[in-house]
Design a protein around this motif. Sequence first.
Motif, PDB file in Angstrom:
ATOM      1  N   ALA A 119     -64.524  12.122  24.031  1.00 22.86           N
ATOM      2  CA  ALA A 119     -64.640  13.511  24.647  1.00 22.86           C
ATOM      3  C   ALA A 119     -65.832  14.406  24.232  1.00 22.86           C
ATOM      4  N   ARG A 120     -65.893  14.211  23.036  1.00 21.24           N
ATOM      5  CA  ARG A 120     -67.202  15.150  22.379  1.00 21.24           C
ATOM      6  C   ARG A 120     -68.303  14.833  23.234  1.00 21.24           C
ATOM      7  N   ARG A 121     -68.751  13.300  23.388  1.00 20.96           N
ATOM      8  CA  ARG A 121     -69.913  13.035  24.069  1.00 20.96           C
ATOM      9  C   ARG A 121     -69.724  13.356  25.440  1.00 20.96           C
ATOM     10  N   LEU A 122     -68.659  13.349  26.238  1.00 25.07           N
ATOM     11  CA  LEU A 122     -68.658  13.726  27.616  1.00 25.07           C
ATOM     12  C   LEU A 122     -68.810  15.178  27.643  1.00 25.07           C
ATOM     13  N   TYR A 123     -68.278  15.928  26.505  1.00 26.52           N
ATOM     14  CA  TYR A 123     -68.392  17.511  26.776  1.00 26.52           C
ATOM     15  C   TYR A 123     -70.004  18.114  26.450  1.00 26.52           C
ATOM     16  N   LEU A 124     -70.607  17.191  25.537  1.00 25.97           N
ATOM     17  CA  LEU A 124     -71.941  17.595  25.147  1.00 25.97           C
ATOM     18  C   LEU A 124     -72.873  17.430  26.370  1.00 25.97           C
ATOM     19  N   ALA A 125     -72.475  16.103  27.184  1.00 23.89           N
ATOM     20  CA  ALA A 125     -73.286  15.639  28.182  1.00 23.89           C
ATOM     21  C   ALA A 125     -73.079  16.754  29.352  1.00 23.89           C
ATOM     22  N   LEU A 126     -71.949  17.379  29.420  1.00 26.56           N
ATOM     23  CA  LEU A 126     -71.543  18.389  30.588  1.00 26.56           C
ATOM     24  C   LEU A 126     -72.439  19.575  30.150  1.00 26.56           C
ATOM     25  N   LEU A 151     -76.400  23.606  31.543  1.00 26.10           N
ATOM     26  CA  LEU A 151     -77.178  24.689  30.677  1.00 26.10           C
ATOM     27  C   LEU A 151     -78.584  24.550  31.500  1.00 26.10           C
ATOM     28  N   GLU A 152     -79.266  25.748  31.487  1.00 24.61           N
ATOM     29  CA  GLU A 152     -80.569  25.835  31.667  1.00 24.61           C
ATOM     30  C   GLU A 152     -81.237  25.814  30.151  1.00 24.61           C
ATOM     31  N   ARG A 153     -82.327  24.673  30.201  1.00 25.34           N
ATOM     32  CA  ARG A 153     -82.825  24.549  29.031  1.00 25.34           C
ATOM     33  C   ARG A 153     -82.259  24.339  27.678  1.00 25.34           C
ATOM     34  N   PRO A 154     -80.979  23.306  27.758  1.00 22.52           N
ATOM     35  CA  PRO A 154     -80.391  23.343  26.475  1.00 22.52           C
ATOM     36  C   PRO A 154     -81.048  22.725  25.257  1.00 22.52           C
ATOM     37  N   ASN A 155     -81.075  23.413  24.079  1.00 27.65           N
ATOM     38  CA  ASN A 155     -81.746  22.961  22.932  1.00 27.65           C
ATOM     39  C   ASN A 155     -80.477  22.778  22.015  1.00 27.65           C
ATOM     40  N   VAL A 156     -80.816  22.179  20.684  1.00 27.51           N
ATOM     41  CA  VAL A 156     -79.700  21.943  19.753  1.00 27.51           C
ATOM     42  C   VAL A 156     -79.394  23.451  19.166  1.00 27.51           C
ATOM     43  N   PRO A 157     -80.289  24.252  19.115  1.00 25.48           N
ATOM     44  CA  PRO A 157     -79.513  25.680  18.516  1.00 25.48           C
ATOM     45  C   PRO A 157     -78.421  26.222  19.568  1.00 25.48           C
ATOM     46  N   LYS A 158     -79.009  26.162  20.942  1.00 28.03           N
ATOM     47  CA  LYS A 158     -77.898  26.742  21.838  1.00 28.03           C
ATOM     48  C   LYS A 158     -76.515  25.989  21.892  1.00 28.03           C
ATOM     49  N   LEU A 159     -76.809  24.612  21.769  1.00 26.23           N
ATOM     50  CA  LEU A 159     -75.619  23.660  21.791  1.00 26.23           C
ATOM     51  C   LEU A 159     -74.656  23.954  20.568  1.00 26.23           C
ATOM     52  N   ASP A 179     -69.238   9.079  36.934  1.00 26.17           N
ATOM     53  CA  ASP A 179     -69.442   9.878  38.259  1.00 26.17           C
ATOM     54  C   ASP A 179     -69.365  11.254  37.809  1.00 26.17           C
ATOM     55  N   PRO A 180     -70.640  12.127  37.721  1.00 26.18           N
ATOM     56  CA  PRO A 180     -70.693  13.370  37.435  1.00 26.18           C
ATOM     57  C   PRO A 180     -69.832  14.349  38.054  1.00 26.18           C
ATOM     58  N   ASP A 181     -69.262  13.971  39.224  1.00 24.66           N
ATOM     59  CA  ASP A 181     -68.560  15.047  39.790  1.00 24.66           C
ATOM     60  C   ASP A 181     -66.950  15.028  39.166  1.00 24.66           C
ATOM     61  N   TRP A 182     -66.662  13.955  38.724  1.00 31.92           N
ATOM     62  CA  TRP A 182     -65.473  13.346  38.217  1.00 31.92           C
ATOM     63  C   TRP A 182     -65.240  14.113  36.823  1.00 31.92           C
ATOM     64  N   VAL A 183     -66.406  14.021  36.236  1.00 28.70           N
ATOM     65  CA  VAL A 183     -66.632  14.394  34.998  1.00 28.70           C
ATOM     66  C   VAL A 183     -66.614  15.946  34.729  1.00 28.70           C
TER      67      VAL A 183
END
Length: 93
Positions: free
Chosen positions: A8-15, A20-28, A76-80
């Motif tokens: 779930a953590r991996r899927l959530y971070l992928a989402l 997000l626009e321009r996601p970087n480590v500090p923003k995450l 499937d990105p729509d499913w996720v």
Amino acid sequence: MELNPVFARRLYLALLVHNLERPNVPKLVELTGWPRRTIQDVLKALPGIGIELMFIQDGRRHNDGYYRLSDWGPYDPDWVCSREDEIASTLYH
């Protein structure tokens, strides 16, 4: 549906990277409340489940930039995306 918290953590971070626009480590770190090292470890683990990221260099320093999800692999990105609340609830209950 009960998700394994690691998965779930991996899927959530992928989402987040996908949405997000321009996601970087500090923003995450700011959005998730997770330690920097956890974010870095999860980003590094995404290719292991078939999700490919690109780091877009955007600055002078080698770590200035952001991530872009380049391939969802077997997912499937729509499913996720439609299950974002379920995925998040596994992590933040």
